[in-house]
Motif scaffolding. Structure first.
Motif, PDB file in Angstrom:
ATOM      1  N   UNK A  10      -3.972 -15.728   2.659  1.00 25.68           N
ATOM      2  CA  UNK A  10      -3.548 -14.402   2.601  1.00 25.68           C
ATOM      3  C   UNK A  10      -2.430 -13.793   2.258  1.00 25.68           C
ATOM      4  N   UNK A  11      -1.284 -14.944   2.361  1.00 22.50           N
ATOM      5  CA  UNK A  11       0.109 -14.052   1.863  1.00 22.50           C
ATOM      6  C   UNK A  11       0.406 -14.069   0.264  1.00 22.50           C
ATOM      7  N   UNK A  14      -2.169 -10.816  -0.812  1.00 21.04           N
ATOM      8  CA  UNK A  14      -1.790  -9.397  -0.167  1.00 21.04           C
ATOM      9  C   UNK A  14      -0.751  -9.302  -0.753  1.00 21.04           C
ATOM     10  N   UNK A  15       0.227 -10.347  -1.572  1.00 25.61           N
ATOM     11  CA  UNK A  15       1.662 -10.349  -2.632  1.00 25.61           C
ATOM     12  C   UNK A  15       0.993  -9.269  -3.840  1.00 25.61           C
ATOM     13  N   UNK A  19       1.614  -5.840  -4.736  1.00 23.58           N
ATOM     14  CA  UNK A  19       2.562  -5.818  -6.318  1.00 23.58           C
ATOM     15  C   UNK A  19       2.041  -4.821  -7.471  1.00 23.58           C
ATOM     16  N   UNK A  20       0.488  -4.444  -7.715  1.00 22.99           N
ATOM     17  CA  UNK A  20      -0.139  -4.256  -8.387  1.00 22.99           C
ATOM     18  C   UNK A  20      -1.229  -2.985  -7.781  1.00 22.99           C
ATOM     19  N   UNK A  47     -10.972  -9.912   6.457  1.00 19.52           N
ATOM     20  CA  UNK A  47      -9.232 -10.227   7.555  1.00 19.52           C
ATOM     21  C   UNK A  47      -7.980  -8.751   7.493  1.00 19.52           C
ATOM     22  N   UNK A  48      -8.076  -8.776   5.708  1.00 16.17           N
ATOM     23  CA  UNK A  48      -6.446  -7.817   5.401  1.00 16.17           C
ATOM     24  C   UNK A  48      -7.067  -6.692   5.247  1.00 16.17           C
ATOM     25  N   UNK A  51      -6.557  -5.108   8.920  1.00 17.73           N
ATOM     26  CA  UNK A  51      -5.007  -5.568   8.776  1.00 17.73           C
ATOM     27  C   UNK A  51      -4.093  -4.285   8.579  1.00 17.73           C
ATOM     28  N   UNK A  52      -4.626  -4.278   7.372  1.00 17.88           N
ATOM     29  CA  UNK A  52      -4.095  -2.986   6.656  1.00 17.88           C
ATOM     30  C   UNK A  52      -4.342  -1.382   7.365  1.00 17.88           C
ATOM     31  N   UNK A  54      -5.280  -1.043  10.221  1.00 17.58           N
ATOM     32  CA  UNK A  54      -4.533  -1.138  12.226  1.00 17.58           C
ATOM     33  C   UNK A  54      -2.772  -0.801  11.840  1.00 17.58           C
ATOM     34  N   UNK A  55      -2.440  -1.097  10.454  1.00 17.93           N
ATOM     35  CA  UNK A  55      -1.525  -0.941  10.837  1.00 17.93           C
ATOM     36  C   UNK A  55      -1.034   0.191  10.111  1.00 17.93           C
ATOM     37  N   UNK A  57      -1.089   0.778   6.842  1.00 20.11           N
ATOM     38  CA  UNK A  57      -0.620  -0.233   5.464  1.00 20.11           C
ATOM     39  C   UNK A  57      -1.514  -0.228   4.219  1.00 20.11           C
ATOM     40  N   UNK A  72      -5.827  -3.256  -3.865  1.00 15.78           N
ATOM     41  CA  UNK A  72      -5.010  -2.355  -2.921  1.00 15.78           C
ATOM     42  C   UNK A  72      -4.704  -1.324  -2.812  1.00 15.78           C
ATOM     43  N   UNK A 117       9.462   7.017  -4.070  1.00 15.66           N
ATOM     44  CA  UNK A 117       8.583   6.217  -3.576  1.00 15.66           C
ATOM     45  C   UNK A 117       7.989   6.268  -2.548  1.00 15.66           C
TER      46      UNK A 117
ATOM     47  N   UNK B   8      -1.952 -11.514  11.315  1.00 11.87           N
ATOM     48  CA  UNK B   8      -1.902 -10.039  11.302  1.00 11.87           C
ATOM     49  C   UNK B   8       0.219 -10.366  11.033  1.00 11.87           C
ATOM     50  N   UNK B  14       4.697  -9.834   5.285  1.00 11.95           N
ATOM     51  CA  UNK B  14       5.281  -9.387   3.907  1.00 11.95           C
ATOM     52  C   UNK B  14       5.232  -7.986   3.086  1.00 11.95           C
ATOM     53  N   UNK B  15       3.788  -7.536   3.623  1.00 12.18           N
ATOM     54  CA  UNK B  15       4.241  -6.014   2.775  1.00 12.18           C
ATOM     55  C   UNK B  15       5.290  -5.220   3.219  1.00 12.18           C
ATOM     56  N   UNK B  57       6.962 -16.858  -5.846  1.00 13.25           N
ATOM     57  CA  UNK B  57       6.876 -15.454  -5.449  1.00 13.25           C
ATOM     58  C   UNK B  57       7.789 -14.799  -4.571  1.00 13.25           C
TER      59      UNK B  57
END
Lengths: 269, 269
Positions: A10-11, A14-15, A19-20, A47-48, A51-52, A54-55, A57, A72, A117, B8, B14-15, B57
């Motif tokens: 997952x890490x 996400x990264x 990043x892209x 899952x991501x 999570x994204x 819900x938060x 993101x 993303x 940003x 989560x 991370x984000x 990373x």
């Protein structure tokens, strides 16, 4: 699949995705990277996605089909946009910003990565479905905003300049009238820097009469290209009728008042 | 703490960290956000630290003490830098890039978010310990590189211009000799845009004689400020002796050969 491995996958996902922004990665890309089944990657992405969402993101979008994958998409909710534009208006309304001649100092905002940003994310959200080939801007003040928008939309940036530069080869030059600079200006774009038949998003910090936007549209025409979107951070209420019709602006400055050093800036929501 | 919750939390951490490189977040910030104990957040961060390190990373750095917290430090390993600089040299060596006059066309690289971010990450890695107040550049071509570097280092960007702009208030003007533009040029910086006693990192795309760097150092002096680092993407081998001594450049162009349309570019590693 034990817990550590899922966390690690997952890490990395996400990264890689964040990043892209707006770049599509195939499920195969991740499944090869981790030596995992595509079904496992699919579960990770589900899952991501949740999570994204819900938060707040942004969106993790899966694209079905043979040429499919996942990307993303940076996104700000209506509520966040409202809060951000109110903060921006407040920040811009500091009376210390008024300069002689009724100008508003805002370099500390439009060159500040944090603000840039946020603003670029609003532009990217607004224009993400336009199938753009690039973001275009005119030097100098809009460049950070345009660059950050291009980055969020995963397209190159094109910068139109005011003076000819020997180091960039043959160029197309046009003249236009800029209402804010109150003079005839030149736009220069190297031949090599824009492909024919491109779809362009014009991003700038400021719009008064719309002369610069009109100039960019004419420049695009010289390259058989089309400006399909215009986004500016701040527009003035006067002149009410701009030289271009369809544009997206974040806040409006009451230009009559500023000459008496009253700053009246309102979010366009 | 069940699995979903940890996943989560990790995703949000991370984000948050990666959206704000080099910005310090307190453990309290995350513990409040999730309603979790600080010890739980600490465990999450340990896990992320290992995952980031293992997968190249960047670094998740925890800062101990009362004013402590955690930050994400973008970082490229020596091996990645080598690969990236070889790719960059190869890309720049395409014979189609040679323009009349022996210039090298590179706008498609220095305005492309993908390349710009890679290059900026190398600059950010090199200069991350300098305790900078801002990144400074001269319009126009270096702006995306300088902006992306500023973003990675969590400092504002300052842009020096070539012409006076009425809309930015009183300014300091200096003259300098640019070897690459082969003429005397003016640098203009609005008084309001740089605080006294600042520590600056100068970022640019190209260095020939170092005249622009020297100009920036002089401009900084006018603001009682100091240029503590200089980073350029490409330098020319001639003149061998530049007007500034300490600078970091990524690749070197053999300027004698390009006049015969031979492109010889080597990574500086």
């Amino acid at each position: 699949m034990d817990k550590i491995q899922r966390n690690e996958r997952l890490a990395v996902i996400i990264k890689t995705l964040c990043d892209h922004p707006n770049k599509v990665f195939t499920l195969g890309y991740f499944s090869e990277m981790f030596g995992s089944a595509k079904s496992t990657i699919s579960e990770d992405l589900d899952l991501l996605q949740k999570t994204f969402e819900k938060n707040n993101m942004g969106n993790i979008c899966t694209i079905p089909g043979a040429s499919g994958g996942v990307k993303y998409v940076p996104y700000m909710s209506e509520a966040e946009i409202q809060v951000t534009l109110e903060e921006l208006s407040k920040e811009l309304s500091n009376p210390e910003r008024v300069l002689p001649g009724g100008y508003l100092y805002m370099l500390d905002i439009i060159y500040n990565p944090e603000w840039v940003n946020k603003i670029a994310m609003m532009f990217a959200g607004k224009f993400s479905k336009l199938e753009l080939d690039c973001v275009i801007t005119v030097e100098t003040k809009g460049i950070p905003l345009a660059f950050a928008t291009a980055q969020y939309l995963d397209v190159p940036l094109v910068i139109v300049r005011h003076y000819n530069e020997a180091t960039d080869g043959a160029s197309v030059n046009i003249n236009y009238v800029s209402a804010s600079a109150k003079k005839i200006q030149t736009m220069v774009l190297p031949m090599k820097s824009l492909k024919r038949n491109s779809r362009l998003l014009f991003i700038d910090d400021f719009m008064k009469g719309g002369g610069t936007s009109k100039g960019i549209i004419e420049m695009a025409n010289q390259f058989d290209s089309e400006v399909v979107g215009i986004g500016v951070m701040i527009e003035t209420n006067q002149p009410n009728k701009k030289l271009v019709e369809n544009y997206y602006s974040l806040v409006t400055l009451n230009a009559d008042l500023i000459e008496n050093t009253i700053i009246d800036i309102k979010p366009n929501i």
